[in-house]
Design a protein around this motif. Sequence first.
Motif, PDB file in Angstrom:
ATOM      1  N   HIS A 115      46.233  38.025  40.136  1.00  0.00           N
ATOM      2  CA  HIS A 115      44.796  38.656  39.691  1.00  0.00           C
ATOM      3  C   HIS A 115      43.705  37.831  40.528  1.00  0.00           C
ATOM      4  N   THR A 116      43.218  38.493  41.397  1.00  0.00           N
ATOM      5  CA  THR A 116      41.762  37.759  41.677  1.00  0.00           C
ATOM      6  C   THR A 116      40.525  37.918  40.677  1.00  0.00           C
ATOM      7  N   ARG A 117      40.621  38.870  39.955  1.00  0.00           N
ATOM      8  CA  ARG A 117      39.331  38.867  38.925  1.00  0.00           C
ATOM      9  C   ARG A 117      40.046  39.019  37.872  1.00  0.00           C
ATOM     10  N   LEU A 118      39.370  38.199  36.670  1.00  0.00           N
ATOM     11  CA  LEU A 118      40.087  38.518  35.236  1.00  0.00           C
ATOM     12  C   LEU A 118      39.223  39.335  34.569  1.00  0.00           C
ATOM     13  N   GLY A 119      39.294  40.575  34.809  1.00  0.00           N
ATOM     14  CA  GLY A 119      38.726  41.720  34.169  1.00  0.00           C
ATOM     15  C   GLY A 119      37.249  41.936  34.638  1.00  0.00           C
TER      16      GLY A 119
END
Length: 322
Positions: free
Chosen positions: A267-271
């Motif tokens: 995951h590159t972004r955590l939401g």
Amino acid sequence: MTIALDIFRALADATRLRIVALLRSMELSVGELAQVLGQSQPRVSRHVKILCDAGLAERRKEGSWVFVALGEGATVGPVLGALDQWAVLSPDHWAVADAARLAAVRADRAASAASWFEANAGQWDAIRSLHIAESEVEAAISAVVGDAPIGQLIDIGTGTGRMLELFAGRAEQALGIDRSSEMLRLARAKLSERGLTNIELRQADLYALPLADRAADVAIVHHVLHFAQQPGAAISEAARVLNVGGRLLIADFAAHDREELRAQDGHTRLGFADEQMTTWFAAAGLDPVRTETLMGGELTVKLWLARKRDAERSGIQEAMAA
């Protein structure tokens, strides 16, 4: 006249007629065509090239595979109509045998897909266990999209094709894109079992969608954006292909602090926060329409729906902001 000559020359061979008939059922790789036809891949490739040169078929490379589909409807439609009429007068003796071999291809795809899912089920289940049941997410997505006919649908990062499976029945045409050739093969295995004929799958990047400006009516980005290095650019590209009034639905995680998902699952972004999404929508010429929050589990799932505004309105808003 030149186009007609090219078409009739291309069809002046029994194998190429069989290929056209097979492609009416489903998109096939050159290897799968060779399996059904009982011919070598180089020979089938030559036949496919002739059909493509005449506009009757299209080739798309995915990794080491080459997939073949029927060409544009304007070229192929009249040919298919004529073939149907002639088939009434003289039934094709190859049709039954080819249909049986095509069923074997479908079975091979299904077996390959089942094997992949068995090998990767643990990883998928681990992620899904962190949030509300997927069935509830899908029910919420269906409610947000609504029951009205869709027109042209594009599923960006289609994965195994679940969104296409859910919504292709409401669409005139549905396109699924994914960077992974493996995922596209899984999607083909699943969707071919469902008998959906209005679906096209292509290997492509979410930053360079294979559609013209304003060609789509609904775009879906389902649990994909958290892998994107540039989410804003991905949203802008989705907006580019939407017609005026077209809708973009993003399903992803609300902002969270599960840092291990970066290392373990890529995951590159955590939401995402609502404010982030609103900013990206505005930059892409989209108006927020609806937001849904699906709580349950350690991760919260969010649905963001936006609509493409017309260029004139966008210009007025930019002038006011300046």
